[in-house]
Design a protein around this motif. Structure first.
Motif, PDB file in Angstrom:
ATOM      1  N   MET A   1      52.765  65.817   9.740  1.00  0.00           N
ATOM      2  CA  MET A   1      53.664  65.556   8.628  1.00  0.00           C
ATOM      3  C   MET A   1      54.123  66.874   8.025  1.00  0.00           C
ATOM      4  O   MET A   1      53.324  67.791   7.871  1.00  0.00           O
ATOM      5  CB  MET A   1      52.945  64.705   7.581  1.00  0.00           C
ATOM      6  N   THR A   2      55.416  67.000   7.706  1.00  0.00           N
ATOM      7  CA  THR A   2      55.945  68.233   7.155  1.00  0.00           C
ATOM      8  C   THR A   2      55.416  68.468   5.746  1.00  0.00           C
ATOM      9  O   THR A   2      54.988  67.542   5.052  1.00  0.00           O
ATOM     10  CB  THR A   2      57.476  68.192   7.110  1.00  0.00           C
ATOM     11  N   THR A   3      55.452  69.728   5.305  1.00  0.00           N
ATOM     12  CA  THR A   3      54.972  70.073   3.974  1.00  0.00           C
ATOM     13  C   THR A   3      55.761  69.347   2.900  1.00  0.00           C
ATOM     14  O   THR A   3      55.198  68.844   1.917  1.00  0.00           O
ATOM     15  CB  THR A   3      55.065  71.594   3.767  1.00  0.00           C
ATOM     16  N   SER A   4      57.097  69.273   3.052  1.00  0.00           N
ATOM     17  CA  SER A   4      57.921  68.599   2.051  1.00  0.00           C
ATOM     18  C   SER A   4      57.575  67.125   1.956  1.00  0.00           C
ATOM     19  O   SER A   4      57.508  66.555   0.859  1.00  0.00           O
ATOM     20  CB  SER A   4      59.403  68.781   2.369  1.00  0.00           C
ATOM     21  N   THR A   5      57.333  66.462   3.108  1.00  0.00           N
ATOM     22  CA  THR A   5      56.962  65.052   3.084  1.00  0.00           C
ATOM     23  C   THR A   5      55.632  64.863   2.370  1.00  0.00           C
ATOM     24  O   THR A   5      55.472  63.926   1.569  1.00  0.00           O
ATOM     25  CB  THR A   5      56.867  64.497   4.519  1.00  0.00           C
ATOM     26  N   ALA A   6      54.672  65.746   2.635  1.00  0.00           N
ATOM     27  CA  ALA A   6      53.378  65.650   1.972  1.00  0.00           C
ATOM     28  C   ALA A   6      53.524  65.799   0.461  1.00  0.00           C
ATOM     29  O   ALA A   6      52.855  65.092  -0.312  1.00  0.00           O
ATOM     30  CB  ALA A   6      52.434  66.714   2.526  1.00  0.00           C
ATOM     31  N   ARG A   7      54.416  66.677   0.020  1.00  0.00           N
ATOM     32  CA  ARG A   7      54.597  66.877  -1.419  1.00  0.00           C
ATOM     33  C   ARG A   7      55.323  65.701  -2.057  1.00  0.00           C
ATOM     34  O   ARG A   7      55.062  65.353  -3.212  1.00  0.00           O
ATOM     35  CB  ARG A   7      55.354  68.186  -1.666  1.00  0.00           C
ATOM     36  N   VAL A   8      56.243  65.078  -1.331  1.00  0.00           N
ATOM     37  CA  VAL A   8      56.893  63.870  -1.854  1.00  0.00           C
ATOM     38  C   VAL A   8      55.849  62.784  -2.067  1.00  0.00           C
ATOM     39  O   VAL A   8      55.851  62.077  -3.090  1.00  0.00           O
ATOM     40  CB  VAL A   8      58.002  63.391  -0.895  1.00  0.00           C
ATOM     41  N   LEU A   9      54.933  62.645  -1.120  1.00  0.00           N
ATOM     42  CA  LEU A   9      53.864  61.652  -1.273  1.00  0.00           C
ATOM     43  C   LEU A   9      52.930  62.027  -2.415  1.00  0.00           C
ATOM     44  O   LEU A   9      52.434  61.159  -3.142  1.00  0.00           O
ATOM     45  CB  LEU A   9      53.087  61.525   0.033  1.00  0.00           C
ATOM     46  N   ALA A  10      52.685  63.329  -2.575  1.00  0.00           N
ATOM     47  CA  ALA A  10      51.855  63.776  -3.703  1.00  0.00           C
ATOM     48  C   ALA A  10      52.538  63.457  -5.027  1.00  0.00           C
ATOM     49  O   ALA A  10      51.877  63.062  -6.001  1.00  0.00           O
ATOM     50  CB  ALA A  10      51.579  65.268  -3.581  1.00  0.00           C
ATOM     51  N   LEU A  11      53.854  63.617  -5.087  1.00  0.00           N
ATOM     52  CA  LEU A  11      54.599  63.267  -6.295  1.00  0.00           C
ATOM     53  C   LEU A  11      54.439  61.777  -6.600  1.00  0.00           C
ATOM     54  O   LEU A  11      54.206  61.386  -7.761  1.00  0.00           O
ATOM     55  CB  LEU A  11      56.075  63.617  -6.108  1.00  0.00           C
ATOM     56  N   LEU A  12      54.556  60.950  -5.577  1.00  0.00           N
ATOM     57  CA  LEU A  12      54.377  59.513  -5.785  1.00  0.00           C
ATOM     58  C   LEU A  12      52.977  59.206  -6.289  1.00  0.00           C
ATOM     59  O   LEU A  12      52.785  58.361  -7.170  1.00  0.00           O
ATOM     60  CB  LEU A  12      54.654  58.771  -4.478  1.00  0.00           C
ATOM     61  N   GLU A  13      51.977  59.902  -5.758  1.00  0.00           N
ATOM     62  CA  GLU A  13      50.596  59.704  -6.199  1.00  0.00           C
ATOM     63  C   GLU A  13      50.455  60.031  -7.680  1.00  0.00           C
ATOM     64  O   GLU A  13      49.794  59.305  -8.440  1.00  0.00           O
ATOM     65  CB  GLU A  13      49.670  60.586  -5.369  1.00  0.00           C
ATOM     66  N   ILE A  14      51.076  61.123  -8.104  1.00  0.00           N
ATOM     67  CA  ILE A  14      51.008  61.512  -9.514  1.00  0.00           C
ATOM     68  C   ILE A  14      51.677  60.458 -10.392  1.00  0.00           C
ATOM     69  O   ILE A  14      51.127  60.044 -11.430  1.00  0.00           O
ATOM     70  CB  ILE A  14      51.677  62.887  -9.726  1.00  0.00           C
ATOM     71  N   LEU A  15      52.864  60.005  -9.983  1.00  0.00           N
ATOM     72  CA  LEU A  15      53.591  59.024 -10.797  1.00  0.00           C
ATOM     73  C   LEU A  15      52.854  57.697 -10.858  1.00  0.00           C
ATOM     74  O   LEU A  15      52.940  56.975 -11.859  1.00  0.00           O
ATOM     75  CB  LEU A  15      55.000  58.820 -10.229  1.00  0.00           C
ATOM     76  N   GLN A  16      52.128  57.355  -9.795  1.00  0.00           N
ATOM     77  CA  GLN A  16      51.383  56.106  -9.811  1.00  0.00           C
ATOM     78  C   GLN A  16      50.199  56.161 -10.774  1.00  0.00           C
ATOM     79  O   GLN A  16      49.625  55.134 -11.114  1.00  0.00           O
ATOM     80  CB  GLN A  16      50.899  55.752  -8.409  1.00  0.00           C
ATOM     81  N   GLY A  17      49.854  57.363 -11.222  1.00  0.00           N
ATOM     82  CA  GLY A  17      48.805  57.481 -12.226  1.00  0.00           C
ATOM     83  C   GLY A  17      49.224  56.940 -13.578  1.00  0.00           C
ATOM     84  O   GLY A  17      48.388  56.771 -14.477  1.00  0.00           O
ATOM     85  N   GLY A  18      50.514  56.665 -13.728  1.00  0.00           N
ATOM     86  CA  GLY A  18      51.013  56.075 -14.971  1.00  0.00           C
ATOM     87  C   GLY A  18      51.522  57.102 -15.960  1.00  0.00           C
ATOM     88  O   GLY A  18      51.213  58.298 -15.864  1.00  0.00           O
ATOM     89  N   GLY A  19      52.322  56.627 -16.906  1.00  0.00           N
ATOM     90  CA  GLY A  19      52.829  57.485 -17.958  1.00  0.00           C
ATOM     91  C   GLY A  19      54.057  58.268 -17.543  1.00  0.00           C
ATOM     92  O   GLY A  19      54.508  58.220 -16.394  1.00  0.00           O
ATOM     93  N   LEU A  20      54.594  59.007 -18.493  1.00  0.00           N
ATOM     94  CA  LEU A  20      55.775  59.831 -18.288  1.00  0.00           C
ATOM     95  C   LEU A  20      55.348  61.242 -17.921  1.00  0.00           C
ATOM     96  O   LEU A  20      54.507  61.843 -18.586  1.00  0.00           O
ATOM     97  CB  LEU A  20      56.619  59.850 -19.563  1.00  0.00           C
ATOM     98  N   ARG A  21      55.912  61.775 -16.865  1.00  0.00           N
ATOM     99  CA  ARG A  21      55.570  63.119 -16.409  1.00  0.00           C
ATOM    100  C   ARG A  21      56.782  64.025 -16.550  1.00  0.00           C
ATOM    101  O   ARG A  21      57.862  63.708 -16.037  1.00  0.00           O
ATOM    102  CB  ARG A  21      55.141  63.091 -14.940  1.00  0.00           C
ATOM    103  N   THR A  22      56.600  65.142 -17.235  1.00  0.00           N
ATOM    104  CA  THR A  22      57.719  66.060 -17.422  1.00  0.00           C
ATOM    105  C   THR A  22      57.974  66.831 -16.130  1.00  0.00           C
ATOM    106  O   THR A  22      57.083  66.995 -15.280  1.00  0.00           O
ATOM    107  CB  THR A  22      57.444  67.056 -18.553  1.00  0.00           C
TER     108      THR A  22
END
Length: 326
Positions: free
Chosen positions: A1-22
């Motif tokens: 998996m490319t680095t950018s794809t891994a970071r997109v998935l990491a972003l989704l993981e963070i957002l799934q933690g709930g709340g508003l992220r700046t």
């Protein structure tokens, strides 16, 4: 998996933690700049993930209320089969719109698998290599492929705009019998009522498609794959190359796969193999014969002999140079 794809998935993981992220917080956690964060959010939106954008001084991104990616219950063997199927299809050139569709599908699959299994599949994708090169091909539009599949299944005639191998455009009415994937391309085979013959069409050359009313009956025992292979064999290529090569079939196939050449296995009392190639150009064949590094005889055409001799002269000239002459 490319680095950018891994970071997109990491972003989704963070957002799934709930709340508003700046945006600054997301940029810091992902190790990228703020512009890249916005691009990653765009990727999530393209994948169908509902990310809300909140404007203002304290704005940022959050997932739409109530959204949660569902779990996907697959065994290790099932997950491996799906991931390798996506990878193999992309490398074989059998994608549709682009390789991005296969990569995004793989990313979605990995995202909803259990963490332990996801780590194991990530390890495989990061460490596996392939001896066969990815096969580039002009892919058909997804809608064209799927609409033709439905038309063939339900026996509906279609009208297609088509550009043939010589660049000529025409409109055809076709009774679609079946779809065939071969050598990195998709083909449609069916009857052309205007000429009363069975025809084969490359899907990447279909420019327009309209499913018509009515129905038809396909012949019993019709074999779409055999029809496509027979049609390709009868294609009037510019050059019909006939060779005899002294060597094993397996070694020859490494350089001349089935979609390029027809190989006739030798009799028991000889180790010479018959090879036939139909090609639009001859200029690529001498280098392949050199790579084979086996004795060969060019039966036809004579022009190929001249090209091989010219390559041999160039190689001899290159080998004559020593370090002092550079």
């Amino acid at each position: 998996m490319t680095t950018s794809t891994a970071r997109v998935l990491a972003l989704l993981e963070i957002l799934q933690g709930g709340g508003l992220r700046t945006v600054p917080d997301l940029a810091a956690r992902l190790g990228v700049d703020e512009r890249t964060v916005r691009r990653y959010v765009g990727h999530l939106l393209e994948l169908g993930v509902p990310v809300d954008s909140v404007r203002g001084r304290y704005g940022g991104y959050r997932l739409a209320p109530g959204y949660r990616m569902p779990p996907l219950m697959l065994t290790d063997e099932e997950a491996l089969a799906v991931v390798l199927g996506l990878l193999a299809g992309r490398r074989a050139g059998l994608g549709t719109a682009s390789a991005a569709a296969s990569e995004s599908a793989t990313a979605k699959l990995l995202r909803v698998l259990p963490a332990a299994l996801r780590r194991r599949l990530d390890a495989l994708l990061d460490t596996a290599d392939f001896t066969a090169r990815p096969r580039p091909a002009d892919a058909p539009e997804t809608d064209v492929l799927l609409e033709l599949a439905e038309a063939a299944l339900h026996r509906r005639p279609v009208t297609i705009g088509y550009t043939d191998r010589k660049g000529r455009d025409s409109d055809r009415t076709v009774l679609p019998y079946g779809l065939v994937a071969h050598a990195g391309r998709w083909y449609l085979t069916g009857a052309d009522p205007a000429v009363g013959e069975i025809r084969t069409f490359r899907l990447d050359r279909v420019t327009t498609l309209r499913v018509r009313s009515g129905s038809f009956t396909a012949p019993t025992e019709f074999d779409p794959a055999a029809t496509v292979l027979d049609g390709l064999a009868r294609t009037p290529w510019t050059h019909d190359v006939s060779l005899r090569i002294r060597g094993g079939v397996r070694h020859i196939r490494r350089h001349l796969p089935a979609e390029i050449a027809t190989v006739t296995t030798p009799d028991e009392d000889t180790d010479w193999v018959g090879v036939r190639i139909r090609a639009e150009r001859l200029d690529w064949i001498p280098a392949v014969l050199a790579a084979l590094d086996r004795p060969f005889v060019i039966e036809r055409p004579a022009a190929l002999r001249d090209l091989v001799r010219a390559l041999a002269r160039r190689l001899d000239e290159h080998a004559a140079h020593d370090d002092d002459s550079v």
